[in-house]
Design an enzyme around this catalytic site. Structure first.
Site, PDB file in Angstrom:
ATOM      1  N   SER A  84       0.870  -1.379  -0.094  1.00 31.64           N
ATOM      2  CA  SER A  84       0.031   0.188   0.024  1.00 31.64           C
ATOM      3  C   SER A  84       0.812   1.217   0.094  1.00 31.64           C
ATOM      4  CB  SER A  84      -0.782   0.245   1.135  1.00 31.64           C
ATOM      5  OG  SER A  84      -1.955   0.839   0.989  1.00 31.64           O
TER       6      SER A  84
ATOM      7  N   ASP B 211      -8.420  -6.363  -4.851  1.00 26.48           N
ATOM      8  CA  ASP B 211      -8.134  -5.217  -3.949  1.00 26.48           C
ATOM      9  C   ASP B 211      -9.034  -4.096  -4.702  1.00 26.48           C
ATOM     10  OD1 ASP B 211      -6.727  -2.795  -3.080  1.00 26.48           O
ATOM     11  OD2 ASP B 211      -4.992  -3.452  -3.608  1.00 26.48           O
TER      12      ASP B 211
ATOM     13  N   HIS C 154      -6.918  -6.210  -0.275  1.00 26.27           N
ATOM     14  CA  HIS C 154      -5.996  -5.237   0.143  1.00 26.27           C
ATOM     15  C   HIS C 154      -5.542  -5.325   1.660  1.00 26.27           C
ATOM     16  CE1 HIS C 154      -3.849  -1.158  -0.495  1.00 26.27           C
ATOM     17  NE2 HIS C 154      -4.238  -0.979   0.832  1.00 26.27           N
TER      18      HIS C 154
END
Length: 290
Positions: A100, A241, A269
């Protein structure tokens, strides 16, 4: 082994290492507003079989300094924190894994500090590049036209964060992980709650951090540097995601010279148990090459 690292007079970082001291070093860089304990122990231990693994708390997370209001910073400074961690452990070069926002910071390291890198692994992130995404049919798509963050995540982020006590804060964090995890794998609410309760205990309070959302985002693009890099890079594609859905990983792999792409089915995610073994295997296969 744990230690604290003084980066500036205002900022002290918590860090931890596992694995043999003479093993190839591997630095884990977590996402925004997430403690280094966001890297599950199961994954850290799997990597530590072959690496000296280091994870750390960003500024304004975990046991590191919460000082943004007194000493504001740009996100680019968090990349300098990563090199400060390596310096503190006496490491000249390391394999780096970023998730991320940590994937963005890893791109900054690829671009600005390539001599500190043995390899890079990125996932759950977007390219710090203005280069277009080239579809299989040859169509060129500007990065700003790639899919955006899922509406249900944006709606969750738009809600005010208020302190209604520990259990309510844990409820909020579990709901957040549920939203981030995608809809292809079962969600284990109990495991997410245990992870966040451990982070609260590690931190010493349950305050929800907001510093990284307020930090400056100027000077993040590295189009030319990424296109010319020699740092061996693996991009892990997470098909579920909701923040950076496909083709973001494919665009990232195109933007970084020589990058390879590896998809982990069902991955969103987040780091649930189901993705840890294939993720560790992908990382170790990549680091073994380099």
């Amino acid at each position: 082994m744990e230690r604290f690292i003084d980066v500036t007079p205002e900022v002290r970082l918590w860090a931890e290492e596992r694995g043999a001291l003479d093993a190839p070093p591997l630095l884990l860089i977590m996402g925004a507003q997430t403690s280094g304990l966001g890297w599950p122990d199961e994954l850290v231990d799997a990597l530590a079989v072959r690496h000296r693994v280091i994870r750390y708390d960003h500024r304004d997370t975990g046991r590191s300094s919460w000082a943004f209001d007194e000493a504001p910073y740009a996100l680019t400074e968090l990349a300098h924190d990563a090199t400060a961690v390596l310096d503190a452990f006496g490491i000249a070069r390391a394999h780096v894994v970023g998730m991320s926002m940590g994937g963005m910071l890893t791109q900054l390291l690829i671009a600005d500090h390539p001599k500190r890198m043995l390899s890079a692994t990125l996932f759950g992130t977007s390219a710090l590049s203005t280069a277009p995404y080239v579809r299989p049919d040859g169509t060129r798509v500007p990065p700003e036209e790639l899919p955006g963050i899922a509406p249900h995540v944006l709606e969750l982020w738009a809600r005010p964060v208020e302190d209604h006590g520990l259990e309510a804060e844990l409820d909020r964090r579990v709901e957040h992980w549920r939203a981030l995890g995608g809809d292809e794998l079962p969600f284990d609410a109990e495991a997410a709650r245990d992870l966040e309760r451990g982070i609260v205990e590690h931190t010493g309070h349950h305050t929800a951090g907001t510093a990284h959302a307020r930090a400056g985002t100027a000077d993040m693009l590295r189009t030319e540097q990424l296109a010319a890099t020699d740092v061996p890079t693996l991009v892990v594609a997470a098909p579920a995601d909701p923040l950076f859905p496909p083709p973001h990983p494919h665009h990232l792999a195109q933007a970084i010279r020589g990058a390879r792409l590896k998809e982990i089915p069902g991955m969103g995610h987040a780091l649930p148990h189901e993705v840890l073994a294939p993720l560790a295997a992908a990382i170790l296969e990549h680091t073994d090459r380099h």
